[in-house]
Design an enzyme around this catalytic site. Structure first.
Site, PDB file in Angstrom:
ATOM      1  N   ASP A   2       0.842  -1.197   0.000  1.00 25.34           N
ATOM      2  CA  ASP A   2       0.000   0.000   0.000  1.00 25.34           C
ATOM      3  C   ASP A   2       0.877   1.248   0.000  1.00 25.34           C
ATOM      4  O   ASP A   2       2.041   1.201   0.417  1.00 25.34           O
ATOM      5  CB  ASP A   2      -0.897   0.032   1.245  1.00 25.34           C
ATOM      6  CG  ASP A   2      -1.878  -1.124   1.264  1.00 25.34           C
ATOM      7  OD1 ASP A   2      -2.180  -1.672   0.189  1.00 25.34           O
ATOM      8  OD2 ASP A   2      -2.335  -1.471   2.367  1.00 25.34           O
TER       9      ASP A   2
HETATM   10  N1  URA Z   1      -1.303  -5.925   3.915  1.00 28.57           N
HETATM   11  C1  URA Z   1      -1.792  -4.672   3.865  1.00 28.57           C
HETATM   12  O1  URA Z   1      -2.843  -4.395   4.432  1.00 28.57           O
HETATM   13  N2  URA Z   1      -1.099  -3.730   3.211  1.00 28.57           N
HETATM   14  C2  URA Z   1       0.070  -3.981   2.588  1.00 28.57           C
HETATM   15  O2  URA Z   1       0.667  -3.076   2.010  1.00 28.57           O
HETATM   16  C3  URA Z   1       0.576  -5.287   2.642  1.00 28.57           C
HETATM   17  C4  URA Z   1      -0.136  -6.249   3.309  1.00 28.57           C
END
Ligand code: URA
Length: 237
Positions: free
Chosen positions: A103
């Site tokens: 993310d």
């Molecule tokens: N899980 C998440 O919620 N975000 C990420 O970036 C990776 C795993």
């Protein structure tokens, strides 16, 4: 460079596998079958054909990045800076892509490569490659959460995750944990905690398969994997 190294770099298999390809007379250098895997070729000048197709020299490249917050895991974007924008110019020739996504606000280990085969394997839902994260959680993480993660979490009644290992590092109003998951669903870690009534406020990936983030790598920086690290990534089983 040696012919077997050229072919191996270009994804035609290990040096040993490449020897077999040569034995089967699938390779021609300047119109003749090479007598040995160790002959030297200049990939810019010599014509190397595998099964009649010209080998254009573009070696496989593997980078480890310590992704910072605020950039997106994509090759291009109209609005935001991408992880590719952060990579040293010297690698711009190689068509790198991130292996999976973190993310925008997640930091930590991200592999960048032009090896489509390896990234496909690492991301295949069938392979269950482990990914370990460190997180800060708004809320008190308990042994019940550990047990629930161990069973798999029902996320929004949409699906139940595979069992995941949750380790409590500190339990309090702001808890600290490590979690290992075996899938890569959208916002997976955040959604697993939301399902437990808690919120991830900081998320950092520490490991993918057997490969660990080099903690000396500053956020935003990347470097090529060492041979040992690449082995760890390739021999995941
Ligand atoms: N899980 C998440 O919620 N975000 C990420 O970036 C990776 C795993």
């Amino acid at each position: 460079m040696r012919l077997d190294k050229l072919l191996s770099d270009m994804g035609y298999g290990s040096r040993r596998e490449v020897k077999i390809v040569l034995k089967r007379q699938q390779v021609k250098v300047n119109g003749v079958f090479p007598k040995s895997a160790s002959i030297h070729v200049d990939p810019e000048v010599d014509e190397v054909l595998v099964n009649g197709e010209r080998v254009v020299y573009k070696p496989l490249v593997y980078l480890m990045m310590n992704k910072p917050a605020g950039v997106i895991s994509a090759t291009e974007d109209k609005r935001d800076q991408t992880v590719i924008d952060l990579v040293d110019e010297a690698f711009s020739y190689y068509d790198l892509h991130p292996v999976g996504r973190l993310d925008k606000d997640t930091v930590g280990l991200l592999i960048l490569t032009n090896d489509g085969k390896l990234s496909h394997e690492l991301l295949s839902p069938k392979k269950h490659v482990p990914k370990t994260y460190y997180a800060k959680i708004d809320g008190i993480v308990t042994e019940e959460d550990v047990n629930a993660f161990d069973e798999g979490i029902n996320v929004n009644d949409e699906y139940t995750t595979l069992p995941a290992q949750l380790k409590i590092l500190k339990s309090g109003e702001l808890s600290e944990i490590e979690v290992t998951i075996y899938e890569g669903k959208y916002h997976q870690v955040k959604r697993m905690f939301i399902a437990r009534g808690k919120e991830v406020v900081y998320l950092k990936r520490l490991a993918m398969g057997q490969l660990q983030l080099d903690e000396t790598l500053e956020e935003g920086m990347s470097r090529e994997l060492t041979e040992e690290e690449l082995d760890l990534l390739q021999n995941r089983e």
